[in-house]
Design an enzyme around this catalytic site. Structure first.
Site, PDB file in Angstrom:
ATOM      1  N   HIS A  51       0.816  -1.222   0.000  1.00 41.45           N
ATOM      2  CA  HIS A  51       0.000   0.000   0.000  1.00 41.45           C
ATOM      3  C   HIS A  51       0.855   1.281   0.000  1.00 41.45           C
ATOM      4  CE1 HIS A  51       0.420   0.367   4.343  1.00 41.45           C
ATOM      5  NE2 HIS A  51      -0.464  -0.527   4.647  1.00 41.45           N
TER       6      HIS A  51
ATOM      7  N   HIS B 231      -5.263  -7.823  14.999  1.00 38.71           N
ATOM      8  CA  HIS B 231      -5.364  -6.573  14.215  1.00 38.71           C
ATOM      9  C   HIS B 231      -6.110  -6.911  12.933  1.00 38.71           C
ATOM     10  CE1 HIS B 231      -4.301  -2.977  12.126  1.00 38.71           C
ATOM     11  NE2 HIS B 231      -3.091  -3.287  11.719  1.00 38.71           N
TER      12      HIS B 231
ATOM     13  N   GLU C 142      -6.338  -5.333  10.049  1.00 38.28           N
ATOM     14  CA  GLU C 142      -5.831  -4.947   8.725  1.00 38.28           C
ATOM     15  C   GLU C 142      -5.551  -6.212   7.910  1.00 38.28           C
ATOM     16  OE1 GLU C 142      -2.615  -2.067   8.608  1.00 38.28           O
ATOM     17  OE2 GLU C 142      -3.004  -1.694   6.493  1.00 38.28           O
TER      18      GLU C 142
ATOM     19  N   ASP D 122      -3.411  -7.433   5.881  1.00 45.91           N
ATOM     20  CA  ASP D 122      -2.160  -8.198   5.803  1.00 45.91           C
ATOM     21  C   ASP D 122      -2.101  -9.248   6.913  1.00 45.91           C
ATOM     22  OD1 ASP D 122      -2.036  -5.814   7.316  1.00 45.91           O
ATOM     23  OD2 ASP D 122       0.133  -5.897   7.426  1.00 45.91           O
TER      24      ASP D 122
ATOM     25  N   HIS E 102      -1.418  -0.391  15.320  1.00 46.22           N
ATOM     26  CA  HIS E 102      -1.422   0.618  14.306  1.00 46.22           C
ATOM     27  C   HIS E 102      -2.808   1.176  13.985  1.00 46.22           C
ATOM     28  CE1 HIS E 102      -1.401   0.501   9.599  1.00 46.22           C
ATOM     29  NE2 HIS E 102      -1.096   1.723   9.947  1.00 46.22           N
TER      30      HIS E 102
ATOM     31  N   ASP F  12       1.857  -5.582  14.661  1.00 46.94           N
ATOM     32  CA  ASP F  12       2.620  -4.580  13.893  1.00 46.94           C
ATOM     33  C   ASP F  12       3.809  -4.002  14.680  1.00 46.94           C
ATOM     34  OD1 ASP F  12       1.421  -4.604  11.419  1.00 46.94           O
ATOM     35  OD2 ASP F  12       0.023  -2.976  11.851  1.00 46.94           O
TER      36      ASP F  12
ATOM     37  N   TYR G  78      10.124   0.995   8.995  1.00 41.40           N
ATOM     38  CA  TYR G  78       8.764   0.536   9.294  1.00 41.40           C
ATOM     39  C   TYR G  78       8.094   1.489  10.286  1.00 41.40           C
ATOM     40  CZ  TYR G  78       5.004  -2.638  10.543  1.00 41.40           C
ATOM     41  OH  TYR G  78       3.774  -3.182  10.750  1.00 41.40           O
TER      42      TYR G  78
ATOM     43  N   HIS H 280       5.419  -8.901  11.365  1.00 40.48           N
ATOM     44  CA  HIS H 280       6.240  -8.746  10.159  1.00 40.48           C
ATOM     45  C   HIS H 280       7.711  -8.896  10.519  1.00 40.48           C
ATOM     46  CE1 HIS H 280       2.808  -7.142   7.954  1.00 40.48           C
ATOM     47  NE2 HIS H 280       2.608  -6.267   8.917  1.00 40.48           N
TER      48      HIS H 280
HETATM   49 FE1  FEO Z   1      -1.402  -2.543  10.325  1.00 35.86          FE
HETATM   50 FE2  FEO Z   1       0.688  -5.080   9.373  1.00 35.86          FE
HETATM   51  O1  FEO Z   1      -0.884  -4.085   9.424  1.00 35.86           O
END
Ligand code: FEO
Length: 437
Positions: free
Chosen positions: A49, A103, A105, A107, A170, A189, A217, A248
């Site tokens: 993104h 979370h 989101e 991903d 996040h 995150d 990041y 991640h």
């Molecule tokens: Fe806020 Fe890795 O997504």
């Protein structure tokens, strides 16, 4: 392509494996007996993104097999099959009790619908806000939910998970889970890095590279929420930690102090003695000005270094806005103490990529920096004035020479002003850095 952190990326092709075997690669990493990383390492993603994932990315999911079986987080939707295969290689899918979502989101939650379908006995565990967010993305009408409150624990048998909400690190529903019996923090995150590597622990990789990617990041994803991050760090510092398992990148086990200290520095906006000159140019007039500002700052940096031989050197960077990604600019800008923005005038305003840089700065809400607007024009007013106006919106104090304008080619007076401005930015950066020590 070689892996940047040691090791060579796997030479398989997912497409070919699918055709030949119909079941693809299974690859899991053991953290502890009964706790495995089952996510996906994505060597090929270059645009996350709009984040420039130059080193790829990973979407980490963790399978805990105890008296109960829990999967912490999932992966991006296109990799749902790989996740399912990894989980199924360790436990029958019918035996999965909990699908934990820290979370919403995509991903991390993208493969959740597929996992809900594949694990008929699983309950989705998350906080109330996360359930709401999931319902905004997916049809959850048939999902079984177990809502966990702030500080609530979920027993898995010999081990348990305690949920801590970390709003805005996040998204509003973001949370982390702590396993006290193993001293593991599943951090989603927080503490992540966008890196594809076959090595999964910090001590298996090059630490400066990891910290640089963690900084990138932080700067690009977490920076607007520094205040909330500092609050989370207060909680994290009360925990006994043997392992931080983020959503991640690699897991932290040998350099936990380094990453927590770095997060404290970044979240509190500590300045580095650094000047950035970020510009765009049409026919090199603005570039000539940028180079003169650079030279002025470097020269003053040399004087500062002579007077302060034991202090860190002033770092001055010239960044062409169209040749440097926003991701990289943000990474350097996070702790820069002074910044010059320059642009040629195009259509009576600044050039589009310089405008994008300034818009990105507005969203990322870095701590204020001493600033300069500069640029060239052909007729009428344009880019320097537009930049100066944006500095006011950003609440960045501009040095008194700002804006520096040049009609067509900069003359000797304009170049001299640029050189002086460079020295002034260097002084300001040094002062801000020193006051922060
Ligand atoms: Fe806020 Fe890795 O997504």
């Amino acid at each position: 392509m070689r892996g940047v952190l040691g090791g060579t990326p796997p030479s398989f092709s997912r497409r070919i494996l699918h055709k030949k075997e119909h079941n693809g690669m299974k690859l899991t990493y053991e953290l502890r007996p009964g706790i495995d990383q089952v996510g996906y390492v994505d060597y090929n993603v270059r645009d996350f993104h709009s984040y420039d994932t130059r080193l790829g990315a990973t979407y980490n999911a963790y399978l805990i097999r105890d008296e109960k079986v829990a999967l912490v987080d999932t992966v991006k939707a296109p990799f749902a099959q790989q996740l399912q295969r990894n989980v199924a290689s360790l436990v029958e899918l019918e035996k999965v009790d909990y699908l934990i979502c820290l979370h919403a989101e995509m991903d991390h939650s993208g493969a959740l619908p597929a996992m809900v379908k594949a694990c008929p006995n699983a309950v989705v565990v998350c906080n109330a806000k996360c359930k709401e967010a999931l319902a905004g993305f997916y049809d959850v009408s048939n999902w079984k939910f177990q809502i966990v409150a702030q500080g609530e624990s979920l027993s898995l048998g010999k081990r348990s998970l305690t949920f801590v909400n970390v709003p805005m690190v996040h998204w509003p529903e973001s949370s982390v889970a702590y396993m006290p019996e193993e001293k593991i923090l599943f951090a989603n995150d927080a503490f992540g890095q966008h890196i594809a590597t076959s090595n999964r622990f910090d001590d298996e990789c090059d630490l400066p590279t990891l910290l640089r990617e963690a900084k990138s990041y932080y700067a690009n994803i977490v920076a607007p929420y520094g205040r909330q991050t500092l609050k989370v760090l207060e909680t994290v510092k009360t925990l006994e930690l043997d392992l931080i398992a983020p959503g991640h990148g690699v897991m932290w086990r040998s350099h936990i102090k380094e990453i927590i200290d770095a997060y404290e520095r970044w979240a509190s906006g500590k300045y580095a003695p650094k000047v950035l000159i970020i510009y765009d140019t049409m026919w090199q007039s603005t570039e000539l000005m940028a180079e003169e500002i650079y030279a002025g700052a470097v020269e003053r940096g040399q004087e500062i270094a002579k007077a302060n031989p034991d202090a860190p050197r002033l770092d001055v960077q010239l960044m062409h806005a169209r040749k440097t990604t926003l991701t990289r600019i943000a990474e350097e800008a996070l702790d820069a103490a002074a910044v010059a923005f320059g642009s040629a005038t195009l259509n009576a305003t600044l050039m589009p990529q310089e405008a994008a840089v300034l818009a990105y700065f507005q969203g990322l809400k870095f701590r204020e920096k001493t600033a300069l607007a500069f640029g060239s024009y052909g007729w009428g007013i344009g880019a320097p004035e537009a930049i100066q106006k944006t500095l006011e919106t950003l609440k960045y104090p501009a040095i008194e020479l700002s804006p520096i304008k040049a009609k067509q080619r900069p003359d000797a007076a304009a170049l001299d002003a640029c050189r002086q401005a460079g020295a002034m930015l260097a002084d300001a950066a040094w002062e801000r850095y020193r006051n922060d020590q």
